[in-house]
Design a protein around this motif. Structure first.
Motif, PDB file in Angstrom:
ATOM      1  N   SER A  58       0.849  -1.177   0.000  1.00  0.00           N
ATOM      2  CA  SER A  58       0.000   0.000   0.000  1.00  0.00           C
ATOM      3  C   SER A  58       0.885   1.227   0.000  1.00  0.00           C
ATOM      4  N   SER A  59       0.702   2.083  -1.004  1.00  0.00           N
ATOM      5  CA  SER A  59       1.510   3.301  -1.129  1.00  0.00           C
ATOM      6  C   SER A  59       2.984   2.908  -1.166  1.00  0.00           C
ATOM      7  N   SER A  60       3.795   3.501  -0.291  1.00  0.00           N
ATOM      8  CA  SER A  60       5.235   3.208  -0.285  1.00  0.00           C
ATOM      9  C   SER A  60       5.610   2.293   0.869  1.00  0.00           C
ATOM     10  N   GLN A  61       4.647   1.510   1.363  1.00  0.00           N
ATOM     11  CA  GLN A  61       4.902   0.652   2.503  1.00  0.00           C
ATOM     12  C   GLN A  61       4.519  -0.789   2.192  1.00  0.00           C
ATOM     13  N   LEU A  62       5.158  -1.685   2.913  1.00  0.00           N
ATOM     14  CA  LEU A  62       4.752  -3.076   2.932  1.00  0.00           C
ATOM     15  C   LEU A  62       4.285  -3.405   4.340  1.00  0.00           C
ATOM     16  N   THR A  63       3.140  -4.046   4.434  1.00  0.00           N
ATOM     17  CA  THR A  63       2.595  -4.441   5.723  1.00  0.00           C
ATOM     18  C   THR A  63       2.716  -5.951   5.858  1.00  0.00           C
ATOM     19  N   PHE A  64       3.400  -6.396   6.916  1.00  0.00           N
ATOM     20  CA  PHE A  64       3.629  -7.815   7.162  1.00  0.00           C
ATOM     21  C   PHE A  64       2.630  -8.291   8.205  1.00  0.00           C
ATOM     22  N   VAL A  65       1.854  -9.296   7.858  1.00  0.00           N
ATOM     23  CA  VAL A  65       0.787  -9.793   8.719  1.00  0.00           C
ATOM     24  C   VAL A  65       1.093 -11.227   9.121  1.00  0.00           C
ATOM     25  N   SER A  66       1.068 -11.481  10.430  1.00  0.00           N
ATOM     26  CA  SER A  66       1.172 -12.832  10.958  1.00  0.00           C
ATOM     27  C   SER A  66      -0.235 -13.283  11.332  1.00  0.00           C
ATOM     28  N   HIS A  67      -0.662 -14.429  10.799  1.00  0.00           N
ATOM     29  CA  HIS A  67      -2.039 -14.870  11.063  1.00  0.00           C
ATOM     30  C   HIS A  67      -2.084 -16.372  11.343  1.00  0.00           C
ATOM     31  N   PRO A  68      -1.787 -16.776  12.596  1.00  0.00           N
ATOM     32  CA  PRO A  68      -1.924 -18.193  12.948  1.00  0.00           C
ATOM     33  C   PRO A  68      -3.372 -18.649  12.782  1.00  0.00           C
ATOM     34  N   TRP A  69      -3.534 -19.941  12.498  1.00  0.00           N
ATOM     35  CA  TRP A  69      -4.867 -20.504  12.349  1.00  0.00           C
ATOM     36  C   TRP A  69      -5.410 -20.915  13.706  1.00  0.00           C
ATOM     37  N   SER A  70      -6.707 -21.093  13.804  1.00  0.00           N
ATOM     38  CA  SER A  70      -7.362 -21.315  15.095  1.00  0.00           C
ATOM     39  C   SER A  70      -6.964 -22.629  15.747  1.00  0.00           C
ATOM     40  N   ASN A  71      -6.450 -23.587  14.984  1.00  0.00           N
ATOM     41  CA  ASN A  71      -6.064 -24.876  15.565  1.00  0.00           C
ATOM     42  C   ASN A  71      -4.619 -24.880  16.056  1.00  0.00           C
ATOM     43  N   GLU A  72      -3.971 -23.723  16.106  1.00  0.00           N
ATOM     44  CA  GLU A  72      -2.589 -23.636  16.557  1.00  0.00           C
ATOM     45  C   GLU A  72      -2.531 -23.043  17.957  1.00  0.00           C
ATOM     46  N   ASP A  73      -1.395 -23.225  18.633  1.00  0.00           N
ATOM     47  CA  ASP A  73      -1.234 -22.737  19.998  1.00  0.00           C
ATOM     48  C   ASP A  73      -1.327 -21.217  20.061  1.00  0.00           C
ATOM     49  N   GLU A  74      -0.680 -20.565  19.114  1.00  0.00           N
ATOM     50  CA  GLU A  74      -0.694 -19.107  19.079  1.00  0.00           C
ATOM     51  C   GLU A  74      -1.796 -18.654  18.121  1.00  0.00           C
ATOM     52  N   THR A  75      -2.784 -17.926  18.651  1.00  0.00           N
ATOM     53  CA  THR A  75      -3.945 -17.568  17.839  1.00  0.00           C
ATOM     54  C   THR A  75      -4.049 -16.066  17.583  1.00  0.00           C
ATOM     55  N   LYS A  76      -3.174 -15.253  18.151  1.00  0.00           N
ATOM     56  CA  LYS A  76      -3.241 -13.817  17.927  1.00  0.00           C
ATOM     57  C   LYS A  76      -2.455 -13.434  16.684  1.00  0.00           C
ATOM     58  N   HIS A  77      -3.035 -12.563  15.884  1.00  0.00           N
ATOM     59  CA  HIS A  77      -2.313 -12.110  14.702  1.00  0.00           C
ATOM     60  C   HIS A  77      -1.604 -10.792  15.015  1.00  0.00           C
ATOM     61  N   SER A  78      -0.611 -10.459  14.204  1.00  0.00           N
ATOM     62  CA  SER A  78       0.130  -9.210  14.375  1.00  0.00           C
ATOM     63  C   SER A  78       0.255  -8.520  13.033  1.00  0.00           C
ATOM     64  N   VAL A  79       0.376  -7.194  13.069  1.00  0.00           N
ATOM     65  CA  VAL A  79       0.509  -6.382  11.863  1.00  0.00           C
ATOM     66  C   VAL A  79       1.691  -5.445  12.054  1.00  0.00           C
ATOM     67  N   VAL A  80       2.656  -5.496  11.151  1.00  0.00           N
ATOM     68  CA  VAL A  80       3.855  -4.660  11.220  1.00  0.00           C
ATOM     69  C   VAL A  80       4.044  -3.987   9.868  1.00  0.00           C
ATOM     70  N   THR A  81       4.283  -2.680   9.881  1.00  0.00           N
ATOM     71  CA  THR A  81       4.477  -1.924   8.641  1.00  0.00           C
ATOM     72  C   THR A  81       5.934  -1.500   8.522  1.00  0.00           C
ATOM     73  N   LYS A  82       6.520  -1.712   7.337  1.00  0.00           N
ATOM     74  CA  LYS A  82       7.902  -1.322   7.077  1.00  0.00           C
ATOM     75  C   LYS A  82       7.931  -0.404   5.862  1.00  0.00           C
ATOM     76  N   ASP A  83       8.748   0.631   5.933  1.00  0.00           N
ATOM     77  CA  ASP A  83       8.856   1.610   4.851  1.00  0.00           C
ATOM     78  C   ASP A  83       9.784   1.085   3.763  1.00  0.00           C
TER      79      ASP A  83
END
Length: 485
Positions: free
Chosen positions: A425-450
């Motif tokens: 999007s624009s001049s950035q890349l957004t990196f999204v972590s999205h574990p699936w519901s059957n995994e131990d870690e279920t929270k997703h994260s969003v990080v933007t890098k220029d």
């Protein structure tokens, strides 16, 4: 006065007959094979003997086996080695596994910029980042297929995999990895639209359309004269498509290929989905009368994916349709009109409003196929169950909401692993972590890098194993989430 025991050559001087360090090295190596990669790195710092254990090849081969088994159980499909494990020494395996672990960590770190960014010029038509993140495959209008070794030191040089053809060519490609091979091996399907003149705007009636299947292998060079790895290709078969046809997308899996075809007749366009058993066409010498399973599509340019068990998935701007190709009519030539008998209904369909117009990748797991869709209401995981399990299910496909993040005007970057995605999007890349519901870690994260780039066109792809993201517009940008090479 009490004097603490001194370590001499990794043995306790006060009690040489008892204790862990009194065991033979072979036994210690067996113990090391039961440790995690973190524990192996910890014992490296204790004494010289355990330092040697931590560098034993059998220990790291055991770690790689454990990670691959864990990967297959979760279906993540992230760890990928381009050779069989027994062809690696401990240094190579340690480097690969630590690179993967650091990439996963850096995916969720908000540091504003990636550890490494490289930019260089390259002309291309279509690109594909091979699993493992080392080889970047791309096509040109000359009809040539080339590749870059992104792990090579300095600026990677272009290598020819398939030579150019006379005239002007437009080429689509699809890949099918062969997991039982000792080295990286895949079948490469090419849909080639070839003009005899080297100029655009030539009447399409004189174009020649071919489907080619190539076997591509990693060629290891470890002699004293040449230590450079290469990719080599051998043509397995070549056959013609209808002269009036134009292939939009192509997929290959096992013995079959599927492609979407635009067919021109009487001043109108017809759109078809064609499935062919390519192994039956070896040696037909470029003939184009052969059995094809055909279905009418109506208007549109969907991307096609062959799935296990005669399943075919079509995706077009948030519209998903799952078909059973065994129900398609089998003909020798593409019909000249959209007859009702070749217009079967899909087994399952869904629509995600505001989804990306491009084509998200599908991830083949042990008992399912998965893909991730970003749209206006968030991002969703699509699970297409294996054919043998679908009889137990109410629906052959399950949809799970993975998160609420839905930035405007985003573009999904295809991923080899299903836990991570990247959006442009624009001049950035957004990196999204999205574990699936059957995994131990279920929270997703969003990080933007220029990262400056052009979102108006080009190709975007990523590989989780290497932590490498490729953004191709007028230039190639190689983004490495880890500097471990």
């Amino acid at each position: 006065m009490y004097e603490a025991p001194r370590v001499i050559g990794a043995r306790l001087e006060d009690d040489p007959e008892t204790g862990l360090l009194a065991l033979p090295f072979e036994i210690l190596a067996k113990v090391g094979q039961e440790l995690t990669w973190q524990d192996v790195l910890r014992i490296r710092c204790t004494c010289r003997l355990l330092n040697q254990v931590s560098k034993d090849t059998s220990v790291w081969r055991s770690i790689a086996h454990m990670e691959l088994v864990k990967d297959s159980i979760t279906g993540a499909n992230e760890l990928f080695l381009e050779r069989s494990i027994d062809q690696y020494n401990f240094e190579e395996l340690e480097k690969q596994i630590l690179r993967w672990k650091r990439a996963k960590q850096n995916w969720t770190i908000d540091n504003g910029a990636p550890p490494r960014l490289r930019t260089f010029e390259m002309s291309f038509q279509q690109v594909h980042l091979i699993r493992g993140g080392r080889w970047l495959l791309f096509t040109r209008k000359t009809g040539a297929v080339l590749y870059l070794d992104l792990d090579a030191p300095g600026l990677p040089s272009e290598q020819i995999l398939i030579p150019e053809r006379p005239g002007l060519s437009y080429t689509k490609m699809g890949l099918d990895y062969l997991p039982d091979s000792d080295v990286l091996t895949f079948n490469l399907a090419l849909a080639v639209q070839q003009y005899p003149e080297e100029e655009e705007g030539v009447d399409s009636d004189i174009a020649e359309y071919k489907i080619q299947i190539w076997r591509v292998c990693l060629n290891r060079r470890d002699n004293n004269f040449d230590c450079t790895d290469r990719l080599t290709a051998e043509c397995l078969t070549s056959f013609r498509q209808e002269p009036q046809g134009s292939v939009h997308s192509i997929s290959i899996l096992g013995d079959h290929i599927a492609h979407t075809l635009r067919y021109e007749t009487d001043q109108e366009y017809l759109f078809f989905l064609v499935v062919v058993k390519w192994v039956d066409l070896v040696g037909i010498e470029d003939g184009f009368k052969y059995l094809q399973r055909i279905q009418c599509l109506g208007l549109g340019w969907p991307s096609v994916y062959l799935l296990p068990g005669c399943q075919v998935l079509l995706y077009d701007a948030g519209s998903i349709n799952l078909h059973d190709s065994s129900s398609f009519v089998e003909l020798e030539t593409v019909p000249t009109r959209p007859d009702r008998i070749i217009w079967p209904k899909p087994r399952w369909r869904a629509y995600f409003e505001g989804a990306e117009k491009g084509f998200p990748p599908v991830i083949l797991c042990s008992d399912a196929v998965r893909m991730v869709i970003f749209c206006q209401t968030g991002f969703y995981g699509i699970t297409i169950h294996a054919p043998e399990r679908q009889a137990e299910m109410e629906s052959p496909v399950d949809t799970t909401k993975l998160g609420d993040y839905a930035p405007p005007l985003t573009r999904l970057l295809p991923s080899c692993g299903y836990r991570y995605s990247a959006l442009a999007s624009s001049s950035q890349l957004t990196f999204v972590s999205h574990p699936w519901s059957n995994e131990d870690e279920t929270k997703h994260s969003v990080v933007t890098k220029d990262i400056p780039h052009d979102t108006r066109g080009g190709w975007r792809t990523l590989d989780m194993m290497s932590g490498r993201v490729i953004v191709v517009d007028r230039r190639v940008r190689v983004i490495d989430l880890t500097t471990t090479f």
